[in-house]
Structure formats: C-alpha cells, structure tokens
Design an enzyme around this catalytic site. Sequence first.
Site, short mmCIF file in Angstrom:
data_model
loop_
_atom_site.label_atom_id
_atom_site.label_comp_id
_atom_site.label_asym_id
_atom_site.label_seq_id
_atom_site.Cartn_x
_atom_site.Cartn_y
_atom_site.Cartn_z
N TYR A 2 47.22 22.60 93.89
CA TYR A 2 48.18 22.01 94.81
C TYR A 2 48.45 20.54 94.49
O TYR A 2 49.45 19.98 94.96
CB TYR A 2 47.70 22.16 96.26
CG TYR A 2 46.88 21.03 96.82
CD1 TYR A 2 47.44 20.07 97.65
CD2 TYR A 2 45.52 20.90 96.50
CE1 TYR A 2 46.69 19.02 98.17
CE2 TYR A 2 44.77 19.86 97.02
CZ TYR A 2 45.34 18.93 97.85
OH TYR A 2 44.60 17.89 98.35
N ARG A 3 47.61 19.91 93.70
CA ARG A 3 47.84 18.56 93.19
C ARG A 3 46.89 18.38 92.01
O ARG A 3 45.97 19.18 91.83
CB ARG A 3 47.62 17.49 94.25
CG ARG A 3 46.17 17.37 94.72
CD ARG A 3 46.03 16.58 96.01
NE ARG A 3 46.13 15.14 95.83
CZ ARG A 3 45.66 14.28 96.74
NH1 ARG A 3 45.10 14.72 97.86
NH2 ARG A 3 45.77 13.00 96.53
N TYR A 21 42.06 11.47 91.58
CA TYR A 21 43.32 11.95 91.04
C TYR A 21 44.03 10.90 90.18
O TYR A 21 45.17 11.09 89.80
CB TYR A 21 44.24 12.42 92.17
CG TYR A 21 43.72 13.64 92.90
CD1 TYR A 21 43.86 14.90 92.33
CD2 TYR A 21 43.09 13.53 94.12
CE1 TYR A 21 43.37 16.04 92.99
CE2 TYR A 21 42.59 14.65 94.78
CZ TYR A 21 42.74 15.90 94.21
OH TYR A 21 42.26 17.02 94.86
#
Length: 519
Positions: free
Chosen positions: A467-468, A91
């Site tokens: 969600y992210r 991420y």
Amino acid sequence: MSALLAQGVSPAQFAQALDAMRAVVGPQWLFASEEDIAAYSDHFAFEDVTANMASAIVAPLGLDQITRIIGIARDHRIPVWAISTGRNLAYGGSAPRKHGTLTLDLKRNNRILEVNEELAYAVVEPGVSFFQLYRHLRETGSKLWIDTPSPGWGGIMGNMLERGVGYTPYGDRFMWQCGMQVVLADGTVVDTGMAAQEGAPGNHTYRYGGGPWIDGIFTQSNFGIVTKVGIQLMPEPPGYRPFLVTFAEDDDIEPVSDLIRPLKMTHIIPNAAVTCSLNLEAATSLDRTKYHSDSGPVPEAGRRRMMEDLGVGKWNFYAALYGPEPVMDAHWEVIRDSFSSVKGARFFTEEDRKNDVVFGYRTQLMRGEPNMTEFGILNWMPNGAHLGFSPVAPVDGKTALDQYRLAEAICNRHGFDYTGMFIVGFRAMHHIVEPIFSRSDEDQRGRVVSMVTELIDEAAKRGYGEYRGHLSFMDQIAGTYGWGDDALMKLSQRIKRALDPSGIMAPGKSGIWSDGASS
C-alpha cells in the site's frame, strides 16, 4: 554549495535560482550547506545516502511564498520534493526520490486554521503534527479525538497523503479527509470539494462537491502540493474499554483473522485493531541479546522465553470497545465467546496490565493519544533502524497465514527476525513488516536490500501488493501493478504530463516519472 544537482541543471542556473528563492523567503530560510543537506537525508538509509540527497532546502511560509518558489523552480527546471514535517521514517524520511531535487520544507506552515466542535472537524496546514493538534484540543477543552499513528511527531497532512492508518474507529485516515487546497506546477491554486463553491458552509462536512472527485489523485502522487486539508474528528465516546487477547502459536493467525472478520464488519469491534507478532511486542521493550546473542533470527527457545517474560503470545490482538457501558458489556460477551474457540487464548483488560509498557501505549493510541513509545523497537539491536514492507491482505485467515509464512521465511533466510503486525480494517488488513537492522553494519544493510527486493517480488507473484513503499523500492512496487500493459501507470503518466509538463514536482514519487524514465 551542494555538488549534487539534478540532471540538466547547471551550477550557474542553480545558483541563480537559489538567489531568487532567497529573495522570496529570506536568506535564513534557504539551506545549502553540506551539514544542512545531510540533516534532511534518510537517517535509516541502507544504501548510498547520496542516491536520495537533496541539492538544497527552502522553507517558504504561506501560500504566496510557496507559489513563488514553485514558479522559480519551474522557470529554472529544478525538481522539488515537498515535505510536511519530514518524519516519514522507515519509508525514506525527508529525503527525495531522486538526488539533486530541491526539498520544499513546509513545516513552518503549522497553523491549525479551524476546529469545529459541533461538526467535529479541523483544518490544518502541512506542518501541524499529531502532537500539536492533540495538545490544542486538550488545552481548549475540546471533546474531539484525533486518530494518530504510533509516532506522534509526524505531520497529519503528510501521513494522510501517504494513506497512513491509525488505531481508533477513524483509523483509515484518508477516509476522514474532507477538502484540500492544492498548488499545481503552473502556480494554480485549487480548492477541492465544496470549497470550490465560494461561501459554501459545508467545506469540511461533505467531501465530494459536484463533478469528479479529484482529492485522491494527490495522495501518494506528484501531481501537486497540498497546502491545506480538512480532517474529520471523532467525538469523545461515552465509554472506552481497551483489551488484549493473546494466542500461543504462530499458526493461530489463521483462525484469529477469520474470527476478526465478522466482528469488524458488524462493528462489534469498531476500531482499527492490530494483531501484533511476538517480536514486535518484545522489540518495544527488550534487548534481543538477552535471548539470542548470535547473528540470525531468535530461535524458538528464545521466543518462548520472551513470551513467558512478557506474558504475551505469538500473536497479540489489541482492540477496544467504545460507547455506553451496556453496549460495551454486550459486545464483550460476543468477542470473548468468539476468541475462546482458539485453544490457549487469554484475555486481558486495562486493569490486568497496569504496568505493561506495550499495553499502555496501545491503550493511548486506541483513544487517539499520540506518543513515541514504539520507537523503542530501535533498541532491539545497537544502532537500530527499520524500514517498512507493507502488503495488503483481505481479512482472511488463509491469506494472513500465507503472508506471514512468506515474510517470515524470507526474513529468516536473510538473517533477520520477522517483526510485524496486521492492522485490521473492515475488509482489508495492512500487513506491516518492520525488519530491524543495524545502521552501522554494512553487511546487514546489504542484506536488507536483497531481502526487501525478494519480499516485493515474491508477494507480487501471489497477488499481494504494497500500500506504500520506501523510496528505494518505489519503482519496483509500481511495476507490480502492471496489469493491462501497465495501463494504470500509463494513466498516471498522462495525468503527470498534463498537470506538470516540465516534470518538476517530486520526480519518481510512487514510481511516476513524467518521461517514463527512472533516472
């Protein structure tokens, strides 16, 4: 000194700020060489690494140093990006959203401030990792379990603030957060929930306190820096029984997801279980060249050989039972009868898979034991890296099949294997798609960008939101939550301007920019 400075910050202004920060933390805790800055970059970067490169790194210790560093940054209008352990791989790692941001490394703040055995909670600082808390509990003879993601080296607080999930009955990690301490951009220190009442004994047993509950606005946001958090822990159950059910066909994800739903909602399966794809199973322990040496996704014949070699299915459901033996026996009968309705379903216990690497590490995760085994997926190809595309789905068979087919088609069209899993909550699933690419292959890196861009857009057209998201896609993901003329983002920007009028706190985090701009 780094040439990457935030917009509007002059070299002289930056140098002056760094001198002031050195006086606070000591010269050994401020890093500004090119080598130091590179060490804090995104090690899985697929675009120009300087797009998310820090200007310098400062590592304060304690609340006083943290607030003083924020004050210096505010006075010099230098943006800061706080990390706990910087292990947010897939991420963006420890890199900031915008180049020239100053990284605030909080990993020196790694005290376990409290463990309450009777009330089953712990209080930790940002630098406490899952490994650290787990080892502390074992060394002290505690009967408490943590919940952990697959790689246990990450920070508990950082993962919780990203609303990460694990695999025990406490798998929705932020659900078990209770009380936090936050430093705001103006230096104000806020303790939330019951801790706002001086001397309250229930700081980490009741999360709401009185009045508005504000803890949630500090997750996936840039409204403040969390410096302490309470996390409720799971008491060791009287029994634990992990199991695996394999399913032979790709389309089985539909009936399997429908069968899981009542089992989860009635707590017959109490933990955050996972339905793993074949390629995720294989990548953990195999080299794809054994099954497909050419470019493009592994063909069906190769996938069938992987199934035979590993003794797994196209989909593989890992879950566990917890409690007294008679209760687990009764629940196992219900689970076995339910999944037996799917043709070709096979059932395995811990005894059946003694030498299975994947079953072994999943068994550990479902009892709260952190490990690093899943990073084996990086050996799927030379110099492997991965990123996360993570849409949410209801626990519903048609939705699961539609998301899988959509992701598989887009991944395959861009030349990648579909590698993913569904982490199953009680009503929703996190569909974690983890495309694996080679960091040394420029063509693959370029295709990853276009692939994820398409995945986000096409998922949004069907109403599937992530969600992210990875740093490079935060603005795009935020844009998919645009109902009501971007009412949600406009509200976030109003909060941002109120709490951080100078805009120094993590600009661009989750697509939130104080001035509405992305650069």
